[in-house]
Each structure stands twice: as C-alpha cells, then as structure tokens.
Design an enzyme around this catalytic site. Structure first.
Site, mmCIF file in Angstrom:
data_model
loop_
_atom_site.group_PDB
_atom_site.id
_atom_site.type_symbol
_atom_site.label_atom_id
_atom_site.label_comp_id
_atom_site.label_asym_id
_atom_site.label_seq_id
_atom_site.Cartn_x
_atom_site.Cartn_y
_atom_site.Cartn_z
ATOM 1 N N GLU A 93 0.848 -1.207 -0.266
ATOM 2 C CA GLU A 93 -0.011 -0.091 0.199
ATOM 3 C C GLU A 93 0.793 1.414 -0.262
ATOM 4 O O GLU A 93 1.928 1.234 0.791
ATOM 5 C CB GLU A 93 -1.100 0.074 1.175
ATOM 6 C CG GLU A 93 -1.795 -1.223 1.147
ATOM 7 C CD GLU A 93 -3.204 -1.121 2.128
ATOM 8 O OE1 GLU A 93 -4.103 -1.911 1.894
ATOM 9 O OE2 GLU A 93 -2.840 -0.407 3.221
ATOM 10 N N CYS A 149 3.383 8.636 1.301
ATOM 11 C CA CYS A 149 4.124 7.415 2.376
ATOM 12 C C CYS A 149 4.068 6.040 1.531
ATOM 13 O O CYS A 149 3.051 5.636 0.923
ATOM 14 C CB CYS A 149 2.623 7.183 3.398
ATOM 15 S SG CYS A 149 3.053 6.038 4.625
ATOM 16 N N CYS A 182 5.981 -7.113 7.665
ATOM 17 C CA CYS A 182 6.836 -6.784 8.222
ATOM 18 C C CYS A 182 7.383 -7.631 9.350
ATOM 19 O O CYS A 182 6.579 -8.562 9.734
ATOM 20 C CB CYS A 182 6.679 -5.326 9.225
ATOM 21 S SG CYS A 182 7.851 -4.583 10.039
ATOM 22 N N CYS A 213 5.636 -5.082 15.974
ATOM 23 C CA CYS A 213 5.212 -4.249 16.911
ATOM 24 C C CYS A 213 3.630 -4.539 17.362
ATOM 25 O O CYS A 213 2.999 -4.735 16.303
ATOM 26 C CB CYS A 213 5.084 -2.882 16.328
ATOM 27 S SG CYS A 213 6.930 -2.282 16.098
ATOM 28 N N CYS A 270 0.555 -2.668 15.513
ATOM 29 C CA CYS A 270 0.664 -2.353 14.072
ATOM 30 C C CYS A 270 0.016 -3.440 13.489
ATOM 31 O O CYS A 270 0.172 -4.586 13.543
ATOM 32 C CB CYS A 270 1.939 -2.287 13.675
ATOM 33 S SG CYS A 270 2.442 -1.726 12.026
ATOM 34 N N GLY A 300 6.469 -2.106 6.559
ATOM 35 C CA GLY A 300 7.825 -2.583 6.551
ATOM 36 C C GLY A 300 8.745 -1.850 7.398
ATOM 37 O O GLY A 300 8.382 -0.718 7.777
ATOM 38 N N GLU A 301 10.053 -2.412 7.478
ATOM 39 C CA GLU A 301 10.946 -1.822 8.607
ATOM 40 C C GLU A 301 12.092 -1.264 7.357
ATOM 41 O O GLU A 301 12.819 -2.102 7.020
ATOM 42 C CB GLU A 301 11.396 -2.723 9.202
ATOM 43 C CG GLU A 301 12.627 -2.171 10.140
ATOM 44 C CD GLU A 301 12.686 -0.704 10.544
ATOM 45 O OE1 GLU A 301 11.864 -0.079 11.310
ATOM 46 O OE2 GLU A 301 13.621 0.076 10.059
ATOM 47 N N SER A 334 11.488 6.191 8.516
ATOM 48 C CA SER A 334 11.026 6.209 9.634
ATOM 49 C C SER A 334 11.447 4.590 10.330
ATOM 50 O O SER A 334 11.173 3.719 9.559
ATOM 51 C CB SER A 334 9.621 6.147 9.933
ATOM 52 O OG SER A 334 8.955 5.747 11.344
ATOM 53 N N SER A 374 10.316 5.382 15.830
ATOM 54 C CA SER A 374 9.188 4.968 16.218
ATOM 55 C C SER A 374 9.636 4.786 17.952
ATOM 56 O O SER A 374 9.954 3.442 18.115
ATOM 57 C CB SER A 374 8.673 3.738 15.536
ATOM 58 O OG SER A 374 7.930 4.244 14.312
ATOM 59 N N LEU A 375 9.303 5.481 18.915
ATOM 60 C CA LEU A 375 9.837 5.405 20.158
ATOM 61 C C LEU A 375 8.724 4.744 21.066
ATOM 62 O O LEU A 375 8.884 3.515 21.414
ATOM 63 C CB LEU A 375 10.198 6.858 20.896
ATOM 64 C CG LEU A 375 10.857 6.667 21.979
ATOM 65 C CD1 LEU A 375 12.121 6.072 21.899
ATOM 66 C CD2 LEU A 375 11.121 8.347 22.455
ATOM 67 N N HIS A 376 7.594 5.480 21.035
ATOM 68 C CA HIS A 376 6.232 4.896 21.572
ATOM 69 C C HIS A 376 6.239 4.501 23.362
ATOM 70 O O HIS A 376 5.207 4.209 24.008
ATOM 71 C CB HIS A 376 5.808 3.462 21.019
ATOM 72 C CG HIS A 376 5.662 3.845 19.405
ATOM 73 N ND1 HIS A 376 5.231 4.930 18.792
ATOM 74 C CD2 HIS A 376 6.040 2.840 18.386
ATOM 75 C CE1 HIS A 376 5.166 4.652 17.716
ATOM 76 N NE2 HIS A 376 5.652 3.672 17.432
ATOM 77 N N ASN A 424 -4.476 4.372 15.740
ATOM 78 C CA ASN A 424 -5.448 4.010 14.686
ATOM 79 C C ASN A 424 -6.045 2.636 14.815
ATOM 80 O O ASN A 424 -5.064 1.713 14.655
ATOM 81 C CB ASN A 424 -4.791 4.350 13.212
ATOM 82 C CG ASN A 424 -4.675 5.824 12.968
ATOM 83 O OD1 ASN A 424 -5.608 6.748 13.154
ATOM 84 N ND2 ASN A 424 -3.521 6.118 12.906
ATOM 85 N N CYS A 472 -1.835 5.541 9.735
ATOM 86 C CA CYS A 472 -0.517 4.854 10.310
ATOM 87 C C CYS A 472 -0.951 3.700 11.011
ATOM 88 O O CYS A 472 -2.078 3.533 11.702
ATOM 89 C CB CYS A 472 0.159 5.671 11.146
ATOM 90 S SG CYS A 472 0.322 7.566 10.917
HETATM 91 N N1 SAH Z 1 8.793 0.383 10.574
HETATM 92 C C1 SAH Z 1 8.767 1.621 10.735
HETATM 93 C C2 SAH Z 1 7.758 2.534 9.692
HETATM 94 C C3 SAH Z 1 6.431 1.882 9.895
HETATM 95 S S1 SAH Z 1 5.083 2.848 10.212
HETATM 96 C C4 SAH Z 1 8.577 2.159 11.769
HETATM 97 O O1 SAH Z 1 8.821 1.506 12.827
HETATM 98 O O2 SAH Z 1 8.996 3.375 12.197
HETATM 99 C C5 SAH Z 1 5.031 4.449 10.508
HETATM 100 C C6 SAH Z 1 4.492 4.634 12.256
HETATM 101 O O3 SAH Z 1 3.135 4.217 12.157
HETATM 102 C C7 SAH Z 1 5.399 4.068 13.106
HETATM 103 O O4 SAH Z 1 5.702 5.004 14.114
HETATM 104 C C8 SAH Z 1 4.321 3.084 13.685
HETATM 105 O O5 SAH Z 1 5.060 2.700 15.153
HETATM 106 C C9 SAH Z 1 3.278 3.773 13.638
HETATM 107 N N2 SAH Z 1 2.173 2.955 13.738
HETATM 108 C C10 SAH Z 1 2.008 1.532 13.736
HETATM 109 N N3 SAH Z 1 0.768 1.134 13.805
HETATM 110 C C11 SAH Z 1 0.040 2.130 14.318
HETATM 111 C C12 SAH Z 1 -1.385 2.296 14.712
HETATM 112 N N4 SAH Z 1 -2.178 1.454 14.928
HETATM 113 N N5 SAH Z 1 -1.800 3.482 14.947
HETATM 114 C C13 SAH Z 1 -0.888 4.583 14.801
HETATM 115 N N6 SAH Z 1 0.230 4.488 14.585
HETATM 116 C C14 SAH Z 1 0.689 3.383 14.364
#
Ligand code: SAH
Length: 374
Positions: A95, A108, A115, A119, A122, A162-163, A194, A216-218, A293, A336
């Site tokens: 996508e 994007c 992937c 996570c 995701c 993907g990463e 990212s 992607s810290l989180h 999301n 996202c």
């Molecule tokens: N693999 C890379 C790029 C992926 S996605 C990475 O991890 O950075 C881009 C962003 O969307 C990342 O920060 C990811 O953690 C975030 N993301 C993934 N699932 C999500 C969700 N359900 N809601 C909001 N953000 C999400």
C-alpha cells in the site's frame, strides 16, 4: 524474453543509467537524459524520448523495461487522502498513501511486503514478513503517484508497510533517486525514513545518507518499549538514543522526529510524559504524537484527544517541540499502522489475535472490532 526477466530501469540510479547508455555504445549524457525521461518526465515509451539516438531507443525497447505497479485498488478518502493497493510482478501487494495538506503533499511509501518486527499495535505486523521490496519497486510507488497526480509530492515518508532499515541497500538506493535533481528533486528535509530502531543500521545510514530520520519510540522506558516494540529487547534505549544523536552529526538545523503512538492507559500518563522529557534531554527532538489508529483485534484503545493534548502540553512546557499527527484517511484504513496490503497471512495471528500484553490494553483476548471513530 519475458518482460519481468528484463532489467527494470527503476532499479538504476543516475550512475547506473549512465553506465547502461555506455554499455549500449552511447555517451553518459544519453544515460542522464534517459534518467530524466523516466523520472522527471514520467515517460513510459522509449520512442517519446526524443533526444536519445533512435538506435538507443530501439535497443532499450528490446532489452529493458520500466517497472509498473498494477493498481489493484484505488481508494480516495473524503479528506483528499488516496490509498493505492499496488500489485508487484509476483502478485504480492503493498500500500502507498498520498496525503494532501494545505501547503504540502506527502507520499507514504512501503519498503517491504509485511514486516518482521511485530510491534504490538501495528496492523502490518499481523501479516508477518513476506519479502523485501527492490529499489525499483520502491521508486515505482513514487513514480506511480507522480504519473497519477501529475506532480511530484513535496514530501516522501518511508512510513508505509515494512521496516526500511531492514531493507537497507534497496531503501538507500531508492531515496537517492528521490533526492536526485534529475529525478524527484527532494531535499534531505523532505525525505524521511522512519525506523523502529535498528541501531547498527542507523550508524550505517549516517555513513551513506543524510535524509531525515524518524524513530518509532512509543515508550519512555525499556520495560514498556520491550513490550510494544520488541526490537527494543535487542537494541534498548541506551543504545538507540546515542545512535540517533550521532545521526544528527551536530548539525544544529536538524533533529530527530520521535513518533509516539498514544495508547489509552498504556503510555500516555503525565508521569510517562515526564520520563520522555528526561529521556530526550540533550537530543534535538521533535515529538510527533500519533493518536492510535484502531484495527480489528488490536487490543488497544486510542487516548482521548484531551489527554493527548495534556501530554503534549507537558512536553511543550519542557521546551520540546511536540505536535499531534492529524489522522488522515482513517475511513479507508489508510492511517498509520493500518496498512496491510492483503497478502497471505503467514503469522496465523489474525485467527487468534494476541491478548493485551500491557496493563491498560483493554480489549479482551480474541475480541474483534474496535468501533471506528466518526
Ligand atoms: N517500520 C517503521 C515504519 C512504519 S510505520 C517504523 O516502525 O517506524 C510508521 C509509524 O506508524 C510508526 O511510528 C508506527 O509505529 C506507527 N504505527 C503503527 N501502527 C499504528 C497504529 N495502529 N496507529 C498509529 N500509529 C501506528
């Protein structure tokens, strides 16, 4: 020769096109012109490349191809966001999302089919890893958008499926093409990779590129990040933060964008905001809060907007730059973390979604759909 056995010009950077022209008995500048026709002008037909010698055009038409992704689906959203489900030559699907904003447009793009990183919040992770995209397949997403929309997006983010740092060489080569003045002409500030934090490859990236880095810290501590972003067990925060700082190379105009998905009751307390402030102290930073999301069976809820704002205000008070990402294309599952392609699910986890793994993740094990927000 079967079309897919031919060299795809989208796999070549400028030097590659120059070398190709030379190998076909022409001059390097013919390769430059070819590169321009393909990327800057988005031309598919070699015969339309009028400043190339006729013999070269014929040879190209007989021996190489310009990769095309078939559009398996195009979904426009009411807010102008467009999501494409694009099919690769082997039938796999990825996508790509186009997001228009007031003063800019963002594309994007995906870097892998599926992937491997798992996570917890995701959707892409749920399908497991299928394969890396080639350089040409990444560039083809950009070229597709440009041809479809009639202009190059002003920003490209490697934030699709993907990463990207797990597909290092193909991704770096693709970003070089995005940046090239004879192709998509995007500055280092307008191409953002990212990553979930593959530390050794952040150092490698610094050696070969200066595109912008989002991480992607989180979570503000290892215990929670180990759960949400499992790669943290391999590359914990005390390794990740210095790698990111090193990536900036002391350039005062640059900073790391930290993505922080807001998960209700999981990582969104004021105490966690304070821990985040301490963690980022001394690193030029921008924190991008992403309202979670939802997708079926995720096991998480979205932090209510007023608490996202309270969290953000706490960061601002400490002098951090902090923004809240506007959710776009949500009703077409283009937001996202909602990109899933529609490839074969290898993980089997769609059948039995994992239960909550951290305190506060509210959906009980195995239950499905979170209601879409209005
Ligand atoms: N693999 C890379 C790029 C992926 S996605 C990475 O991890 O950075 C881009 C962003 O969307 C990342 O920060 C990811 O953690 C975030 N993301 C993934 N699932 C999500 C969700 N359900 N809601 C909001 N953000 C999400």
């Amino acid at each position: 020769m079967a079309a897919h056995a031919r060299l795809d010009l989208l796999n070549l950077d400028l030097r590659g096109c120059e070398a190709l022209a030379q190998s076909l008995g022409c001059k390097p500048f013919h390769g430059r012109n070819l590169f321009k026709w393909v990327h800057k002008h988005g031309v598919d037909d070699f015969d339309a490349m009028t400043d190339l010698p006729k013999a070269l055009r014929t040879q190209l038409a007989e021996t190489v191809r310009i990769g095309k992704l078939a559009v398996a689906a195009e979904q426009p959203s009411a807010d102008g966001t467009v999501k494409w489900l694009l099919e690769l030559d082997d039938g796999q699907r990825v996508e790509t999302v186009f997001i228009p904003e007031e003063r800019r447009t963002t594309l994007c793009v995906s870097s892998q089919v599926g992937c491997a990183l798992d996570c917890r919040f995701c959707a892409t992770a749920r399908q497991g890893f299928n394969r890396n995209l080639g350089t040409g397949e990444i560039v083809a997403q950009v070229r597709h958008a440009m041809q479809r929309l009639g202009k190059t997006p002003s920003n490209i983010v490697l934030m699709g499926m993907g990463e990207p740092l797990a597909n290092f060489d193909a991704v770096v080569a693709a970003t070089d093409v995005m940046r090239d003045d004879l192709a998509y002409m995007l500055s280092k500030y307008r191409v953002t990779l990212s990553t979930s934090g593959i530390v050794p490859n952040i150092y490698r990236l610094a050696e070969v590129s200066d595109i912008s880095l989002a991480v992607s810290l989180h979570a503000p501590d290892n215990a929670l990040r180990d759960e949400l972003v499992p790669i943290n067990r391999k590359y914990p925060l005390e390794e990740l933060i210095p790698a990111c700082r090193a990536y900036l190379r002391g350039d005062s105009r640059r900073r790391i964008t930290w993505e922080y998905v807001m998960l209700d009751g999981v990582n969104d307390s004021i105490a966690q905001a304070k821990a985040l402030i301490r963690l980022l102290e001394g690193t030029p930073s921008k924190v991008n809060l992403i309202p979670f999301n939802p997708f079926p069976g995720s096991g998480f809820d979205t932090t209510p907007p007023e608490r996202v704002e309270a969290f953000r205000q706490r960061l601002l008070r400490a002098g951090l730059v902090a923004t809240t990402r506007k959710t776009r294309g949500e009703e077409i599952a283009a937001a996202c973390g909602q990109l899933v392609g529609r490839v074969q699910d290898r993980s089997r986890r769609l059948v039995a979604p994992p239960g909550p793994i951290v305190a506060g993740a509210k959906t009980p094990r195995g239950t499905a759909v979170q209601p879409a927000r209005p």
